[in-house]
Structure formats: C-alpha cells, structure tokens
Design an enzyme around this catalytic site. Structure first.
Site, PDB file in Angstrom:
ATOM      1  N   LYS A  97       0.808  -1.099   0.245  1.00 65.07           N
ATOM      2  CA  LYS A  97      -0.141  -0.057   0.038  1.00 65.07           C
ATOM      3  C   LYS A  97       0.879   1.235  -0.112  1.00 65.07           C
ATOM      4  CE  LYS A  97      -4.564   0.709   0.222  1.00 65.07           C
ATOM      5  NZ  LYS A  97      -5.495  -0.161  -0.338  1.00 65.07           N
ATOM      6  N   GLY A 207     -25.225   2.440  -0.419  1.00 65.19           N
ATOM      7  CA  GLY A 207     -24.098   3.209  -1.254  1.00 65.19           C
ATOM      8  C   GLY A 207     -24.367   3.197  -2.591  1.00 65.19           C
ATOM      9  N   GLY A 209     -22.545   4.304  -5.174  1.00 63.69           N
ATOM     10  CA  GLY A 209     -21.098   4.611  -6.088  1.00 63.69           C
ATOM     11  C   GLY A 209     -20.754   3.456  -7.292  1.00 63.69           C
ATOM     12  N   ALA A 211     -19.050   0.570  -6.611  1.00 64.55           N
ATOM     13  CA  ALA A 211     -19.474  -0.848  -6.218  1.00 64.55           C
ATOM     14  C   ALA A 211     -21.006  -1.051  -6.140  1.00 64.55           C
ATOM     15  CB  ALA A 211     -18.639  -1.058  -4.665  1.00 64.55           C
ATOM     16  N   GLY A 212     -21.618  -0.171  -5.527  1.00 64.56           N
ATOM     17  CA  GLY A 212     -23.096  -0.206  -4.823  1.00 64.56           C
ATOM     18  C   GLY A 212     -23.906  -0.246  -6.279  1.00 64.56           C
ATOM     19  N   TYR A 213     -23.681   0.777  -7.142  1.00 59.59           N
ATOM     20  CA  TYR A 213     -24.508   0.728  -8.411  1.00 59.59           C
ATOM     21  C   TYR A 213     -24.207  -0.439  -9.228  1.00 59.59           C
ATOM     22  CZ  TYR A 213     -25.718   1.545 -13.302  1.00 59.59           C
ATOM     23  OH  TYR A 213     -25.874   1.388 -14.605  1.00 59.59           O
TER      24      TYR A 213
END
Ligand code: NAD
Length: 403
Positions: A97, A207, A209, A211-213
């Site tokens: 990361k 959510g 966005g 991922a959710g959409y």
C-alpha cells in the site's frame, strides 16, 4: 492490532510455526519518502510512504491514496490487508500500500500531476511489474495511474504499462475494471442463492457509487428485487423493486438518489434494518455497530465496502446466525481484475469484456467455495474461514520457500 488478528487464527493453524505469524506482523519493507512539488507557486515538501508487506505469492499489490490523513501506521495496516485479500482471491500477488499526505481538493490538475510524478520518482527503485504493482485508492484515479505509468516508463526508458493497474482502457487498462467490484459481489450473491436455496430474494444496497451501483444493476438484470438504495444524502425504497437505471439517471442529473420520482424516501439508518433477504453495505466502514446490529433483519450480508461491520457488531450478528460474506472475499473482484490487467499488459494481450467477466466469475466462485469449505471444516464464520484460507496460503508458500 495485527497481532490480535493473527492470534485469532493461530489455534486453527497449529501446524504452522510461530515465526511465520511473527513475520506477518511486520512488513518486508516500509519506505518513507519526501519530495518537493511546486504548489501555488511555492516549493512544498510532501511526505509519502510505500509499504511492502509480503510477496511470497507474487509482486506486492495495493493502492496509492492521496489524503491529508495518510499515516505510516494506516498504510502499514492496509498493506497487511492487501496480503490477506490477494491470498483469499488466490491471485499471484502479495500485499502492499502507498500514500501521500496531501489534500488534492486544494490542488489544480497540474499540481496533482506533479505530485503523482514526483511520488513515482521517489519510489521508482522499489516498484516495477515483477516487484510491486500499485493501483488507485482514495482520491487517486485512472488519470493519475496514467501519469504514474508514464513517469515510470520514462525512468526505465521503455513503455511499462504493467507497473501499475487501474489505468484508462486506452492506456492499457482492462475492460471490466469499472464493473469488477460490483460484479464480483453479484457472483457472490448467486453463490449464496445457490447454497442456501434462497427464494423471492429482496435486497437493500447502502451506497450507490462504483461498487453499489454496479452490484445493484447486475442483480436487477438477473431478476433480483432491489427494494432500496442510498447515497450519503439518503435513500429510496420501493416494496416491488426499484428501476436501477431510473435511479441512476436521476442521481446523474441531480447529484443524489433521493427524491427519485415514484419512490418512498428512506434514511440510511432505516435502510440497514429493512426486512430484506440480503443487505449489501457498499458505502463506507463502520456503518453496522453494536447500536444497530440487534435490529438488522437481513439473514445474509455481502460486505462490498471495506470494514462496514465493527468487531462488536460482527460478534452480535454471528450469534444471531447472520451469514456474512466478508469484505476480503466479497469485494475482491476489484483486485482480481487488476490482476487481469497486469496479466494482459505482461503478455501483450487485450481481453474482451466477456472474457474478463467469465474469468472473474471463475476466480470469485472458486475463492468463495474455498472459504465456505474451510469455514465448514473448522466450524467457524465465513470471515474466520477467509482469514484461515489466506494465512494458510501465505504460510504454505513461506515454508516452501524456506524449506
Ligand atoms: P464511491 O465513492 O464510488 O461510492 C461511495 C458511495 O457511498 C456514494 O454513493 C456515496 O454517496 C455513498 N456514501 C458515502 N457516505 C455514505 C453514508 N454515510 N451513507 C450512505 N452512503 C454513503 O466508492 P466505491 O468505489 O463504490 O467504494 C465503496 C466502498 O467499497 C468503499 O468502502 C471501498 O473501499 C470499497 N471497495 C471499492 C472497490 C472498487 O473497486 N470500487 C474495491 C474494493 C472495495
């Protein structure tokens, strides 16, 4: 924290020597850098990190975040989680990361480009297609990946798209990366429906966005009923199911899903406790806590967001018998398609969206089946099952390498 986490798993892996667990508590390498960028006409010193946790399965892999709140401790912790996630997904990468302490909201595009290029120059020695392959994370995006790839390519003197993933498609990015996380979650849904023989499935998604959409869109297309979705301003509900395209169009034109015509308003708080079959937190961390865990009625939760359930809430839900598909598995579609992008770049191939989607289905379904099998074998939750799978995979490779 990592020590506590590993201690939980240790009793199930008693044949793995203690030094392996001890090694996983600390990264292979933690690099701290500083560099100078001209911001608002002033030479400004910025600080950043690249933490390489473990690479026994392949190059370190993990995003780069630009945020004023980046800290070495946080990046270190997130690098560890990437090792766990890549191992659960069974892609040939390790965990890493990176981050830069910077508030991009206060910068021009030119300044963001300068930061991106300067950071890559600072870490160029330790990254590379077979060493460490970064990706986007909070407040970084495909355009930034493109600048970073370009800077690295200049340094090594040849085009090197495989040094970074999450690039725009015309710069070597993969088809299907945008949909990957939501689609991966959808494949998990299909597996749950099959394994638990679920009927008349109603779903709520927090959510709306990336991922959710996409999750909601794929689920609806497959015939599932999405009764509620929300964004940071609130949500919409319809007992008979929402038209996801209509909600998306409304959000695109107004900035939020709230007030989409013909649907009831619902708060984010109420969405979480709806009487649905499957709840999909896909917004942010710590939304299900000991305050609301007792009121969660969904019997199945797919964690598309990272860390949406606190530790206490997780224990409460486990006691209630809620089946939770943990984030490291449920949202691993993203890292899996990042692997596909790297693979295509390394082999000079370009895959169609269908190919990406089909391969993703294989990877996610195999990962899910492996976790379910391990959870059953040890009589533990899917979360613990996933951790056992990951630590065992990493440990086996470490022991082979050392043997
Ligand atoms: P995004 O920024 O595209 O979307 C986030 C959505 O959540 C937005 O609709 C936003 O309005 C909504 N939101 C924010 N705060 C909220 C709140 N308090 N209540 C309800 N909704 C709220 O982000 P994303 O890429 O979809 O990521 C969402 C989650 O999934 C994050 O936890 C992220 O770490 C995780 N994740 C995403 C990916 C990916 O590939 N996109 C991969 C792995 C994990």
């Amino acid at each position: 924290m990592l020590k506590d986490f590993l201690a939980q798993i240790k009793p199930y892996l008693s044949n793995i020597p203690s030094y392996v667990f001890e090694k996983l508590e600390t990264p292979d390498r933690a690099v701290e850098v500083s560099f100078i960028v001209k911001i608002q006409e002033r030479e400004t010193v910025l600080k950043g990190y690249r933490i390489q946790h473990n690479n026994v399965h392949g190059p370190y892999k993990g995003g780069i975040r630009f945020s004023p709140f980046v800290s070495k401790e946080e990046v270190n912790y997130l690098a560890f989680w990437m090792s766990i996630k890549t191992a659960v997904a069974n892609v040939p990468f390790g965990g890493g990361k990176g981050g830069v302490i910077v508030d991009t909201k206060k910068l021009t595009q030119e300044e963001i480009e300068a930061v991106s290029r300067a950071y890559i120059r600072a870490i160029a020695d330790i990254i590379g297609p077979t060493k460490d392959v970064p990706a986007p994370d909070m407040y970084t995006n495909p355009q930034i990946m493109k600048w970073m790839m370009d800077e690295y390519s200049k340094i090594v003197g040849k085009p090197t798209p495989a040094v970074i993933t999450g690039k725009p498609i015309k710069s070597g990015g993969s088809q299907g990366r945008i949909e990957a996380t939501g689609l991966g979650g959808f494949y998990i849904l299909e597996s749950l429906v099959r394994d638990y023989n679920l009927k008349d499935v109603k779903i709520a998604v927090q959510g709306f966005g990336n991922a959710g959409y996409h999750f909601a869109k794929f689920a609806q297309e497959a015939g599932f009923t999405i009764v509620a979705v929300s964004d940071s301003q609130g949500g919409v509900y319809s007992e008979n199911g929402l038209d996801i395209d209509k909600v998306k169009e409304y959000k695109t034109s107004t900035g939020s899903v709230i007030n989409t015509p013909d649907y009831q308003h619902i708060s984010n708080k109420d969405l979480l406790t709806l009487n649905v079959t499957v709840l999909v937190p896909a917004a942010k961390e710590d939304v299900i806590t000991e305050e609301n865990a007792a009121n969660i009625r969904a019997r199945y939760i797919i964690e598309l967001a990272n860390g949406p359930i606190t530790l206490d809430a997780d224990t409460m839900l486990e006691q209630k018998g809620t089946v939770i598909v943990p984030d490291v598995l449920a949202n691993s579609g993203g890292v899996t398609v990042s692997y596909f992008e790297w693979y295509q770049n390394m082999h000079n191939e370009v895959w169609s969206k269908d190919t990406v989607f089909n391969k993703l289905k294989d990877y996610i379904t195999n990962a899910y089946n492996g976790v379910v099998h391990t959870a059953k074998e040890h009589d533990v939750s899917l979360r613990k099952g996933a951790y056992i799978v990951a630590v065992k995979r990493i440990a086996d490779k470490m022991l082979t390498n050392n043997g």
